[in-house]
Each structure stands twice: as C-alpha cells, then as structure tokens.
Design a protein around this motif. Structure first.
Motif, PDB file in Angstrom:
ATOM      1  N   PHE A  20      39.490  32.178 -61.309  1.00  0.00           N
ATOM      2  CA  PHE A  20      40.066  32.738 -62.187  1.00  0.00           C
ATOM      3  C   PHE A  20      38.924  32.722 -62.947  1.00  0.00           C
ATOM      4  O   PHE A  20      37.865  32.019 -63.280  1.00  0.00           O
ATOM      5  N   SER A  49      45.858  39.930 -58.678  1.00  0.00           N
ATOM      6  CA  SER A  49      46.793  40.603 -60.192  1.00  0.00           C
ATOM      7  C   SER A  49      47.559  41.572 -59.081  1.00  0.00           C
ATOM      8  O   SER A  49      48.501  42.134 -58.433  1.00  0.00           O
ATOM      9  N   HIS A  84      49.720  32.289 -62.988  1.00  0.00           N
ATOM     10  CA  HIS A  84      49.066  33.518 -62.544  1.00  0.00           C
ATOM     11  C   HIS A  84      48.574  33.718 -61.062  1.00  0.00           C
ATOM     12  O   HIS A  84      47.350  33.625 -60.935  1.00  0.00           O
ATOM     13  N   THR A  85      48.934  32.635 -60.198  1.00  0.00           N
ATOM     14  CA  THR A  85      48.506  32.044 -58.906  1.00  0.00           C
ATOM     15  C   THR A  85      49.794  32.943 -58.719  1.00  0.00           C
ATOM     16  O   THR A  85      51.297  31.627 -58.947  1.00  0.00           O
ATOM     17  N   ARG A 103      42.096  36.723 -66.117  1.00  0.00           N
ATOM     18  CA  ARG A 103      42.055  37.420 -64.611  1.00  0.00           C
ATOM     19  C   ARG A 103      42.627  36.583 -63.617  1.00  0.00           C
ATOM     20  O   ARG A 103      41.768  35.253 -63.056  1.00  0.00           O
ATOM     21  N   SER A 104      43.230  37.109 -62.751  1.00  0.00           N
ATOM     22  CA  SER A 104      43.746  36.576 -61.401  1.00  0.00           C
ATOM     23  C   SER A 104      42.880  37.160 -59.994  1.00  0.00           C
ATOM     24  O   SER A 104      43.306  38.105 -60.227  1.00  0.00           O
ATOM     25  N   SER A 106      45.615  26.990 -67.000  1.00  0.00           N
ATOM     26  CA  SER A 106      46.649  28.355 -67.520  1.00  0.00           C
ATOM     27  C   SER A 106      46.135  29.360 -67.936  1.00  0.00           C
ATOM     28  O   SER A 106      45.917  30.243 -68.205  1.00  0.00           O
TER      29      SER A 106
END
Length: 235
Positions: free
Chosen positions: A65, A139, A160-161, A135-136, A130
């Motif tokens: 990430f 996305s 984020h996942t 930024r993932s 998390s």
C-alpha cells in the motif's frame, strides 16, 4: 511507472541463507535482500518475470500500500506491536504447498495453507496497519467492477483491499506474466524445484518498502517473534 510516494508491505520472506530463499530468488532473477540481479534458470525468460521480479521472493501478509513518508516511524512501531502481541509459541507455519495457475495461465504461484496463528497475524496486521494507507493498488480494478461482491466492497472500504481475511490465499508468486507455450514443462520445472518447500515455518515477518521513484521493493525491518524472555526467536 514507479510511484512518486513510498509504499509498505508486510511479507513472509525466508532468510537469505535458506535453500527456499535461494531457490525462489533464482526463479525471479532478483535477490531482494541483497538488491542484486540473478541469472534466471534456462527454462525462464526475463519478460516472464517482469511483474513478479521487482517484488522479490515473498509471501504477502499485508498488501503493498501507499503511505505518507512522515508515518514510517509510527507504522513500523505498530507492525512491531502486532507481532509482539503474538504468544512466544505462536506457530507461523504453512503447509500443503502446491503449484497453482491463475489469471488465465499468466500467474504461477506456490500456494500454501496457513496455520491458525498465521491467519491471526495476517488479520491483526491488516486491520491495524490500514490507517496508514494513502493509496491502494486495488482502487482502479474495483472501480472497473472487479471484486464487486458486497463483502469485498466492505473490505475495500474498511481495509483498502478486497482480498484476505477468511479468503486469504497465502502464496509465493514464482512466474508472472508467463507467455510461453509449454505450461506442462513449466509445471514440471517449478514442482521439481519447489517440492522440498511444501511445508514451511517462520519465526517472524518482514516489513518491506518501495521508495519513491523506485520500481523494486526492499527490506525495511525484520519483525521477529519474541520468546518468553522477550528476546527475538532464532530464525
């Protein structure tokens, strides 16, 4: 293109002197611990490791990430606190190793089954880290409609996942993207090289980073399990 902001990940990464690490790094053509290129085996081509190679030989516990550079100290402290919270006898092991092929034949992995303690470590670290994500990598794919089930959308919003937790698939990516015409031959080669490693045990995890402007990942810190006396358990 390399990212212009730093990234973090938590991996299982065998020790540099282990047979598993040497075998896996040779398959990828890159020794991530030493940050040096290796000669690929004759049955592989450089373009078949263009995606997997820059990560080095690893098993993902927490995805890669993006993060803020000012958060590194707190992020690393949080990761250490998570690992320190595991019992001195925590069994971070994997079993049932087998070669699996994903993405219509493009991605080849050594997939394994996690012990209960390793699944706990994955869940704890993913949840606690998390808050450091800016930024993932998921996305874009999620916005295009991939991973569209309700529980995956909830995971994406929370963690984020869309992957992991009770559907976690621990694996080492060993070829990506495969573009050859002899998948049976590739399977024979991979199974022959990786058969000794269908069961594995670890005494710690590893925090990785990708620095701004760089394509390749590197080790940032080891996160060892602690024994009853508080000292790091031997690798």
């Amino acid at each position: 293109m390399p990212d212009t902001a730093p990234s973090f990940a938590v991996y299982l990464c065998p020790g540099a002197d282990s047979a598993l690490y040497r075998s896996g790094s040779e398959l990828l053509g890159f020794d991530v611990r030493a940050q040096r290129d290796l000669v690929l085996p004759a049955f592989l081509r450089p373009e078949w490791q263009a995606d997997a190679g820059p990560f080095g030989f690893h098993l993902t516990v927490v995805e890669g990430f993006g993060t803020h550079p000012a958060w590194w100290s707190a992020l690393e402290a949080e990761a250490r606190a998570c690992v320190d919270s595991l019992s001195p006898d925590a069994d971070l092991s994997l079993s049932g190793g087998r070669i699996e092929v994903w993405d219509d034949g493009e991605t080849w992995v050594l997939q394994l089954d996690p012990s209960p303690a390793l699944l706990v470590a994955h869940t704890l670290l993913l949840a606690r880290l998390s808050r450091f994500v800016t930024r993932s990598p998921f996305s874009g794919p999620v916005a295009r409609g991939l991973w569209g089930q309700p529980h995956e959308a909830a995971r994406m919003s929370l963690l984020h996942t869309p992957r992991g937790l009770d559907t976690w698939q621990p694996h080492f990516t060993v070829v990506q993207p495969y573009g050859g015409t002899d998948p049976q031959g590739l399977r024979r080669e991979l199974e022959g090289r990786l058969r000794p490693f269908i069961a594995q045990t670890y005494t710690g995890l590893t925090l990785f980073e990708r620095r701004p402007g760089e394509a390749r990942w590197r080790v940032r810190a080891e996160l060892p399990l602690r024994g009853a006396d508080g000292t790091a358990r031997a690798r």
